[in-house]
Enzyme design. Structure first.
Site, PDB file in Angstrom:
ATOM      1  N   LYS A  80       0.851  -1.200   0.000  1.00 52.19           N
ATOM      2  CA  LYS A  80       0.000   0.000   0.000  1.00 52.19           C
ATOM      3  C   LYS A  80       0.883   1.244   0.000  1.00 52.19           C
ATOM      4  CE  LYS A  80      -4.041   1.881   2.485  1.00 52.19           C
ATOM      5  NZ  LYS A  80      -4.919   1.747   3.663  1.00 52.19           N
ATOM      6  N   SER A 155      -9.798   1.904   2.512  1.00 56.66           N
ATOM      7  CA  SER A 155      -8.929   2.649   1.633  1.00 56.66           C
ATOM      8  C   SER A 155      -7.934   1.780   0.869  1.00 56.66           C
ATOM      9  CB  SER A 155      -8.141   3.680   2.445  1.00 56.66           C
ATOM     10  OG  SER A 155      -7.329   3.032   3.425  1.00 56.66           O
ATOM     11  N   SER A 179      -9.983  -0.426   6.796  1.00 49.18           N
ATOM     12  CA  SER A 179      -9.400  -0.393   5.450  1.00 49.18           C
ATOM     13  C   SER A 179      -8.614  -1.619   5.019  1.00 49.18           C
ATOM     14  CB  SER A 179      -8.513   0.841   5.299  1.00 49.18           C
ATOM     15  OG  SER A 179      -9.325   1.974   5.169  1.00 49.18           O
TER      16      SER A 179
END
Ligand code: GLN
Length: 497
Positions: A80, A155, A179
């Site tokens: 990420k 997210s 997330s």
């Protein structure tokens, strides 16, 4: 020849260790897959072809020299874009960090490299991890591999989409309010939020420091456990890092079994507002747990209904403080620096241009909630609710070993559906937020497809702090039973792209 992108991480590591395949071939197969399909999915913001191949080559060299390789050496991973990566862009999905090249590695990044894990690139995310759909990324949305017109969750939608489209067998996410777990649920993958403090936050761009927690994402429970073990453990560079042995997650994942366990069903999560197919698959999972020998108990956690509003005061409050560092002076974007303006004007112009709408909304909300005269009414009350939620968990874990609930109220919603409706977007994390507020451990695993839309449903398992191993023990048992019953939802039914 077997398609190297279809293997699990455990299988890949074994194939590399035995010499059946090389780490370079594995990395190249994934880079080819990314090249072939990521234009459609948009899981990656940055692909590090050279870095990945040289990391893979290093693993192959070590093997050739007869060195012992770690349990995930040579396995590719999607990281990420919230973790600092030395020499590689790190944007947090925001224009304000466009072009920033970190001079150092986050602890998670360093541990991945030390484990011989091959980082393929950085994945798309909602700006500053604020969102539930990845639509708040400044670099455009990511598609859900099950249906590219739908969201992959957020997210961490880039990480979940990379897994579900076989662009990587492992990924890393961060979970401030859901997330990791919510993207896992809507893409049919496994995602774990470790106990707060279980994985270092050093070098992870801060959103809400008392809630943020990095964790593993994978297609199977065992793969998630192997990754968990690789990144977890005390880090002197993070003052909230727990200085205690990492729970035995891999051993638990290898010994899935719920016989004799007491499992609580959270009464407040379900019913009205929940999609019928989500409830159906959830109820079947509870039945399955009973058949596997668990004792099922209904547990009421009345304060959980206040978790969402408390979170949306605490998280923006901390964000408004954390994001003050983006002042255009030290790194990232700088707008209006033409020699005629004050530093304050440049900061204002940069923040105006560099932050997206949702980030600005949170900064305004958080600044307001913390301002003198409103602090007690808003931030102070939210902190009291946080204590009540922690107490609800304590009471519950006095009666049961783990709690279960649906991970999300619905399956993946269409891109665009909630983007102008923040409240509807926030509801996606209804079931995941309490664990962030209390700091305990939670996991989402696939539990089938909703009959009405054929999309994945997630089962959430919640364990007390530092009992992360229980998640894996239960998750592995459910995974094995469901795979035996109707096949692994992702491994067998993933649509072609
Ligand atoms: N969707 C939640 C939010 O927007 C949670 C985000 C997260 O866990 N990073 O704040």
């Amino acid at each position: 020849m077997t398609d190297l992108t279809r293997l699990t991480a455990a299988e890949t590591a074994a194939a590399v260790a035995s010499g059946e395949t090389s780490a370079v071939d594995v990395a190249q197969a994934h880079l080819d897959r990314i090249g072939a399909i990521d234009e459609k999915v948009h899981a990656f913001l940055h692909v590090d072809t050279e870095g990945a191949l040289s990391a893979a080559r290093a693993v192959d060299d070590r093997r050739a020299k007869g060195e012992k390789l770690g349990p995930l050496a040579g396995v590719p991973l999607a990281l990420k874009d919230i973790f600092a990566t030395k020499g590689i862009p790190t944007t947090v999905g925001s224009k304000i960090l466009e072009g920033w090249i970190p001079p150092y590695d986050a602890t998670v990044t360093k541990r991945l490299k030390d484990a011989g894990i091959v980082i393929l690139g950085k994945t798309n995310m909602d700006e500053f991890a604020m969102g539930s759909s990845t639509e708040n990324s400044a670099y455009g949305p990511t598609g859900n591999p099950w249906d590219l017109t739908r969201i992959p969750g957020g997210s961490g939608g880039g990480s979940s989409a990379a897994l579900a489209s076989y662009q990587a067998p492992l990924a890393i996410g961060t979970d401030t309010g859901g997330s990791i777990r919510q993207p896992a649920a809507v893409t049919g993958t496994v995602g774990v939020k470790p106990t707060y403090g279980g994985v270092s936050r050093y070098g992870m761009v801060a959103f809400s420091s008392s809630l943020d927690q990095g964790g593993p994402c994978a297609r199977t429970v065992l793969d998630a456990a192997l990754l968990h073990e690789a990144i977890a453990g005390h880090d002197p560079l993070d003052s909230t890092s727990i200085d205690a042995p990492v729970p035995a997650v891999v051993e638990a994942a290898r010994n899935g079994n719920v016989k004799g366990m007491r499992i609580g069903v959270v009464k407040e999560f379900g019913g009205e507002g929940y999609q019928a197919g989500v409830m159906q698959r959830f109820n079947e999972s509870v039945e399955l747990l009973r058949e596997l020998g668990a004792e099922i108990v209904e547990i009421s956690c009345p304060s959980f209904t206040l978790a969402l509003p408390a979170y949306y005061l605490i998280a923006p409050s901390e964000a408004s403080s954390n994001l003050a560092r983006f002042d255009a002076m030290r790194y990232g974007l700088r707008v209006g620096d033409d020699g005629t303006k004050s530093a304050e004007e440049v900061t204002a112009l940069t923040r105006e241009a560099g932050f997206g709408d949702e980030v600005k909304r949170r900064i305004i909300l958080g600044t307001y909630a913390l301002s003198s005269g409103y602090y007690d009414a808003y931030y102070g009350s939210a902190q009291k609710v946080r204590t009540l939620i922690t107490r609800d968990f304590e009471t519950a874990f006095g009666r049961v070993d783990v709690l279960v609930s649906p991970t999300t109220p619905t399956t993946a919603f269409p891109i665009g559906e909630r983007v102008d409706d923040p409240m509807a977007m926030y509801l996606a994390d209804l079931c995941t937020i309490p664990s962030n507020l209390a700091g305990n451990a939670a996991m989402s695993i696939p539990c089938g497809l909703a009959p009405e839309d054929g999309l994945p449903v997630g089962l959430q398992i919640i364990a007390p702090a530092m009992a992360d191993d229980r998640l894996y023990r239960v998750g592995a048992a459910v995974e094995a039973a469901l795979t035996g019953r109707w096949g692994h939802p992702l491994l067998e039914e993933a649509p072609a792209l």
